[in-house]
Each structure stands twice: as C-alpha cells, then as structure tokens.
Design a protein around this motif. Sequence first.
Motif, PDB file in Angstrom:
ATOM      1  N   GLN A 261       0.806  -1.225   0.000  1.00 16.98           N
ATOM      2  CA  GLN A 261       0.000   0.000   0.000  1.00 16.98           C
ATOM      3  C   GLN A 261       0.840   1.277   0.000  1.00 16.98           C
ATOM      4  O   GLN A 261       0.435   2.298  -0.584  1.00 16.98           O
ATOM      5  N   LEU A 262       2.018   1.264   0.629  1.00 24.02           N
ATOM      6  CA  LEU A 262       2.861   2.459   0.639  1.00 24.02           C
ATOM      7  C   LEU A 262       3.378   2.772  -0.764  1.00 24.02           C
ATOM      8  O   LEU A 262       3.484   3.944  -1.151  1.00 24.02           O
ATOM      9  N   VAL A 263       3.705   1.737  -1.535  1.00 23.37           N
ATOM     10  CA  VAL A 263       4.113   1.932  -2.929  1.00 23.37           C
ATOM     11  C   VAL A 263       2.941   2.475  -3.745  1.00 23.37           C
ATOM     12  O   VAL A 263       3.117   3.341  -4.619  1.00 23.37           O
ATOM     13  N   LEU A 264       1.748   1.999  -3.455  1.00 21.90           N
ATOM     14  CA  LEU A 264       0.557   2.499  -4.146  1.00 21.90           C
ATOM     15  C   LEU A 264       0.389   3.994  -3.890  1.00 21.90           C
ATOM     16  O   LEU A 264       0.032   4.749  -4.803  1.00 21.90           O
ATOM     17  N   LEU A 265       0.650   4.441  -2.676  1.00 27.35           N
ATOM     18  CA  LEU A 265       0.548   5.877  -2.380  1.00 27.35           C
ATOM     19  C   LEU A 265       1.571   6.672  -3.186  1.00 27.35           C
ATOM     20  O   LEU A 265       1.264   7.774  -3.685  1.00 27.35           O
ATOM     21  N   ASP A 266       2.779   6.156  -3.327  1.00 25.94           N
ATOM     22  CA  ASP A 266       3.784   6.834  -4.147  1.00 25.94           C
ATOM     23  C   ASP A 266       3.298   6.977  -5.583  1.00 25.94           C
ATOM     24  O   ASP A 266       3.443   8.045  -6.208  1.00 25.94           O
ATOM     25  N   ALA A 267       2.732   5.906  -6.120  1.00 21.23           N
ATOM     26  CA  ALA A 267       2.232   5.938  -7.498  1.00 21.23           C
ATOM     27  C   ALA A 267       1.039   6.880  -7.622  1.00 21.23           C
ATOM     28  O   ALA A 267       0.920   7.638  -8.591  1.00 21.23           O
ATOM     29  N   PHE A 268       0.154   6.832  -6.648  1.00 17.33           N
ATOM     30  CA  PHE A 268      -1.040   7.679  -6.696  1.00 17.33           C
ATOM     31  C   PHE A 268      -0.668   9.160  -6.622  1.00 17.33           C
ATOM     32  O   PHE A 268      -1.284   9.995  -7.287  1.00 17.33           O
ATOM     33  N   LYS A 269       0.344   9.473  -5.831  1.00 17.39           N
ATOM     34  CA  LYS A 269       0.802  10.865  -5.747  1.00 17.39           C
ATOM     35  C   LYS A 269       1.262  11.356  -7.116  1.00 17.39           C
ATOM     36  O   LYS A 269       0.921  12.475  -7.534  1.00 17.39           O
ATOM     37  N   GLU A 270       2.022  10.536  -7.840  1.00 10.62           N
ATOM     38  CA  GLU A 270       2.468  10.926  -9.173  1.00 10.62           C
ATOM     39  C   GLU A 270       1.291  11.091 -10.120  1.00 10.62           C
ATOM     40  O   GLU A 270       1.278  11.972 -10.988  1.00 10.62           O
ATOM     41  N   LEU A 271       0.296  10.249  -9.946  1.00  9.80           N
ATOM     42  CA  LEU A 271      -0.906  10.337 -10.775  1.00  9.80           C
ATOM     43  C   LEU A 271      -1.595  11.687 -10.565  1.00  9.80           C
ATOM     44  O   LEU A 271      -1.984  12.364 -11.519  1.00  9.80           O
ATOM     45  N   ILE A 272      -1.740  12.088  -9.304  1.00 10.07           N
ATOM     46  CA  ILE A 272      -2.409  13.347  -8.979  1.00 10.07           C
ATOM     47  C   ILE A 272      -1.569  14.530  -9.449  1.00 10.07           C
ATOM     48  O   ILE A 272      -2.096  15.525  -9.977  1.00 10.07           O
TER      49      ILE A 272
END
Length: 432
Positions: A261-272
């Motif tokens: 989930q922490l990696v998902l947050l990193d990816a989601f931040k880049e998406l936003i």
Amino acid sequence: MRAAFTSKLEVASSPESGVKDGGRFLRLAYLTTAYPSVSHTFIRRELREIERRGHRILRLAIRRAETAPVDPLDLEEAAKTIHCLSLPLWTHIRSVLRTALFRPVLFVDALLLAVSMGLRSERGLFKHLAYLFEACTLLEILRQHSVQHVHVHFGTNSAAVARLIRRCGGPTYSFTVHGPTEFDSAIAFDLRGKIADATFVVAITDYCSAQLQRWSAPSDWRKIHVVHCAVGDDFFDAAEPIAPDSRTLACVGRLTPQKGQLVLLDAFKELIFSEYDARLVFVGDGELRPHIEQKITEMGLTERVSITGYVSEAEVRQRIAASRALVLPSFAEGLPMVIMEAFAIGRPVVSTYVAGIPELVRNGENGWLVPAGNVAELVAALTGVLETSIERLSEMARSGRDLTYRNHRTVTEADRMENLLMDYVGSNNKEK
C-alpha cells in the motif's frame, strides 16, 4: 467436558442440514489458528458449502481472532466455534494427563515430534510443547464427537497441532496451504514432515502446488491437489456496470507491508501531480494504518485518499462496485480473494507478477500486471485504468468474471474438496 461442547456441535451440524447420499455422511472438523477472521472468508464459504451437503462439521480454532468479527455471518460462525485457548487451564492439564496415562507410547512419540519441530522452528521449543497441550485437549473433543477427519487451513501452527493429534492416536488430517508464509519458512514449519504425515494436501493455485512439490518428497506428490479459493454467487449477483463518471480506485485488504500500500501511495501521488482526477480508498485495516495515514498527510492527499477500516462482506461488495478498478500491488501473496471478488462484481484488476496472481489476472486481457515494487510501472497501469474507455474496461471485467466463474466459484470448488474428502476419508469411514 462433553456437555460443555455439545451445544456448539449441535448448532454446527443439526439434522436439519440433511444427510449425504441417503444416510451416508462424514463427521469432520475444520481447524485453523484463528476463526472466524475478517480476512479468511474463504474458509467460511468452503466450510458452509461442505456442511450444506450433509456432512457434519465441528469448528475448531486455536484462538480467537485479534480483531472481533464485524460481518453477521462471521458472528454466527464465532458462536459455533470452539476456541482451544479460551478453555480453562485445568481442561488442558487434565487432557495432557489423560493422554499420557492412557496412551503413553503414543504420547511419548508425539512429545518427541513436538521437540523435533520446536528445535528446527523459529517459534521455539516452548511453543511446540504448548501445541502438544492443545493437541491433547482437541483430541478429547474430537473423540467425544466421533470426528473422523480433521481439515486444517494453513500449514503453520494449526497444522502442527493436527499432526500432533494424529501422533497421539487421533483422526487423520489434511491441510490447505495458501502461502506465502509457509514458503517463507518451509524448513522451520517442517512442510516436508507435515505433508508426509497428512492424508492429502490442498494447494490453492498451481504455483502453490509447485512450491509444495519443491518442499516435499517426490513420493508424496500424489497427495497434492489443487482446490481454488472461491467466491459465492452473492458476489456474482452483485455485479453492476462501471459508472461512467467513477474515478475511484479501490484497494481492499489488510493494511500490511506485504500488500504494497505504501508503494501504491507513491504511485497515486504521481498520478495526482500529473493532474489526473482520481480517488483512492483503502478498504481494510491493520498494523500499517498509522504509517499510511501519516504518509497521506505528508503527501497532501487527505482530500483524495480515505481508509474505511474493517467492514462487512456486504460493504466490501459495495466499495468494489463503486470503483473503476481494484488495485492490489502486493509484494507477497498466495492468490488474494479480493481479486476474485472484484472480477465477480465486474471490475478489472491492477496487480503484480507475484505467486498465483498471474493465473487469474491476465495482463491486457482482464487487467494490468506490474512488477512488484515498481512505482513507474504502477503509475502507467493506473493511468491506463483512467484513460481506458468504460466500454473496454467492461470487456476486460467480463473476461475476468468468466474466468472466475469457471475456476473460483464456491459450488464447483466445494465439489473438488468434497470429492477429495470422500476419496481419501469416506471410502473407509463413511457412516451409514
């Protein structure tokens, strides 16, 4: 002691459940470490379907789950389950003394096995002596209820207890291995010995079956069979079209490092930061929650990311149905139930090339697969979800739904499990 347990068995296996094959049925026990548990609904589905066919099932668990059940069906199961460590201390002491007194040779054999397992295990000798105490207690309960066979979920401490029960003269046992825990410490868990002593062993995927063959004697490979975890028709019945305006990504599962989930947050931040309109909801709870919450705040994503905590199975269905896709960027897995649930409901999946996941998620066909831990690849997959048309997403979801219906439906997988039980146990132990 019999009076203390009779009511739970009667609830679990009343005559109203029917009788198999004109009067023939099996008296089984299902044993696991903690039952019921919010993350182990697949056990409940399998157990109830086998029971619905007329077999009598005694629910046993070493202890209660750390998190109290929230789902109504789990609350029902909790009321039917005997939790070994919740029994009075004198019950355990008496059971050990009775076993040692009346079956001294078998008890010594079990004691030597407990010592052997304890010396090689990371959990140590003391815990394995405790497993022997638990085995003696459960042995008496199994004998009182004329249980013919014990099936265990997971090849960890509950399988060790079942093995010790057998050494003490108790019923035969089998166990289902899910991974990855068992494979992370296969030698410490003595998978080879547990497989050798078991009547049969179930793997939930082909990958899992291969790992069991890796850690067992070739002469025991014939015992290993694949029975998939499964979803019930309630998930298939909950299917609905993807809302055209949905920009929500759902990540369902325990909040734990292995889920990524922490990696998902990193990816989601880049998406936003790339100015995509998206929302992310974590459906679940766990030890990683404080770290996830802190990271959400540090990244300034509090308006975009939410955490539900533990929810009922019905709400899991609702959360998946409200999403555009399921995202599960796991580092280590067996084959997550939520992938089957998402496909059944009609949502494509983003996940990783880990263990049995590629057996269900087909890259470009019903979802996206990325290397575990690769943020750039995960960003590309999430971008794909948001840019792909609803029509194409729906086609991908239908492909996943069809595959799940063929290979992961509760009724059909229970057929496989029942056939194994009847072949290995029923031929010798059926009652008429």
